[in-house]
Design a protein around this motif. Structure first.
Motif, PDB file in Angstrom:
ATOM      1  N   PHE A 119      -8.952 -49.475  51.510  1.00  0.00           N
ATOM      2  CA  PHE A 119      -8.878 -49.956  50.132  1.00  0.00           C
ATOM      3  C   PHE A 119      -9.846 -49.164  49.254  1.00  0.00           C
ATOM      4  O   PHE A 119     -10.983 -48.909  49.661  1.00  0.00           O
ATOM      5  CB  PHE A 119      -9.292 -51.429  50.046  1.00  0.00           C
ATOM      6  N   TYR A 203      -4.372 -49.007  49.867  1.00  0.00           N
ATOM      7  CA  TYR A 203      -4.300 -49.806  48.649  1.00  0.00           C
ATOM      8  C   TYR A 203      -5.343 -49.338  47.629  1.00  0.00           C
ATOM      9  O   TYR A 203      -6.512 -49.128  47.970  1.00  0.00           O
ATOM     10  CB  TYR A 203      -4.554 -51.288  48.946  1.00  0.00           C
ATOM     11  N   ILE A 205      -6.783 -51.007  44.312  1.00  0.00           N
ATOM     12  CA  ILE A 205      -6.761 -52.304  43.643  1.00  0.00           C
ATOM     13  C   ILE A 205      -7.680 -52.264  42.434  1.00  0.00           C
ATOM     14  O   ILE A 205      -8.891 -52.032  42.557  1.00  0.00           O
ATOM     15  CB  ILE A 205      -7.184 -53.432  44.601  1.00  0.00           C
ATOM     16  N   GLN A 214       2.604 -53.644  41.103  1.00  0.00           N
ATOM     17  CA  GLN A 214       2.560 -53.131  42.464  1.00  0.00           C
ATOM     18  C   GLN A 214       3.491 -51.926  42.520  1.00  0.00           C
ATOM     19  O   GLN A 214       4.710 -52.078  42.422  1.00  0.00           O
ATOM     20  CB  GLN A 214       3.002 -54.190  43.480  1.00  0.00           C
ATOM     21  N   THR A 222      -0.186 -47.982  48.045  1.00  0.00           N
ATOM     22  CA  THR A 222       0.276 -48.801  46.929  1.00  0.00           C
ATOM     23  C   THR A 222      -0.837 -48.980  45.907  1.00  0.00           C
ATOM     24  O   THR A 222      -1.994 -49.252  46.276  1.00  0.00           O
ATOM     25  CB  THR A 222       0.729 -50.193  47.418  1.00  0.00           C
TER      26      THR A 222
END
Length: 250
Positions: A119, A203, A205, A214, A222
């Motif tokens: 992340f 990810y 974020i 998304q 993503t």
């Protein structure tokens, strides 16, 4: 790290806007959400702009937000780790959260690995191409001399001035709809794609955009924008296998 429960993410509450009175119902809703997630939360990430304005004088912080701060203290005292990333509206946060709530405060992106998934997490302001005017302004606001000058304003004057300037932001005053600009014009999407040329993340974020999103930005990668707690009341949750954006309805 093997997850037994869930990691939660939320951003852009902007408590205090447009007024303390009108913000109160949103604060109550957020506190209800915190009460709900404490049952199975492994950790909580707050990705900035929790407050519409925040400045820490040496002996003074903005009044209000007692229920929110109290609930965060309750979660932290129960053993749930909480991580706070400053946004562009609360970038003048220093060590109050760390000293009073035992919540670490970050001023830039951080990397984490959960259940083998990588992340990159942050508020998202000033990242990617474009927005050069804001990037210049951020350098001014984060300059220690600028903070020193502001500190000399009496809090009754400084907070009022900052709140007025904050409400000039149309996203907060409610005069402008947040719209998807297309991947080529979403600066954080472009930022994520560029980061992938150097290192893989599962990810990305972020907050800041106030629009739940998304989007696939690469193979097994993503980009997620958490939305806000003004019009969407959305949050993210990672259960160790997948990440979901969910609207809190209460």
């Amino acid at each position: 790290m093997v997850l037994q429960t869930k990691i939660y993410f939320a951003s852009d509450q902007h408590f205090g806007a447009p007024t303390a009175e009108l913000s109160f119902s949103r604060e109550q809703k957020f506190v209800a959400w915190l009460d709900e997630i404490k049952q199975d939360a492994t950790a909580l990430f707050l990705l900035g702009d929790l407050f519409d304005f925040w400045f820490e004088y040496k002996t003074v912080v903005p009044k209000g937000f007692v229920r929110v701060l109290g609930k965060l203290a309750e979660l932290r005292d129960s053993g749930i780790p909480i991580y706070f990333f400053v946004g562009n509206h609360d970038l003048w946060m220093n060590n109050y959260f760390e000293k009073e709530l035992n919540i670490p405060v970050f001023h830039d992106n951080q990397e984490y690995t959960f259940n083998g998934k990588t992340f990159l997490i942050g508020h998202g302001d000033g990242k990617g191409p474009g927005d050069k005017g804001y990037k210049r302004m951020k350098k001014v606001f984060t300059n220690p001399f600028s903070k020193w000058l502001f500190r000399w304003l009496h809090p009754d004057i400084g907070v009022k001035l900052a709140q007025y300037l904050s409400l000039k932001n149309k996203l907060i005053s409610g005069d402008e709809d947040v719209k998807f600009l297309g991947e080529e014009n979403e600066w954080l999407v472009q930022y994520a794609k560029r980061k992938l040329t150097f290192k893989h993340y599962n990810y990305f974020i972020f907050g800041h955009r106030h629009l739940p999103m998304q989007l696939k930005v690469g193979e097994n990668s993503t980009y997620i924008n958490l939305g806000d707690w003004i019009g969407y009341f959305t949050y993210g949750v990672f259960d160790g296998e997948k990440f979901e954006l969910i609207e809190f309805k209460n």
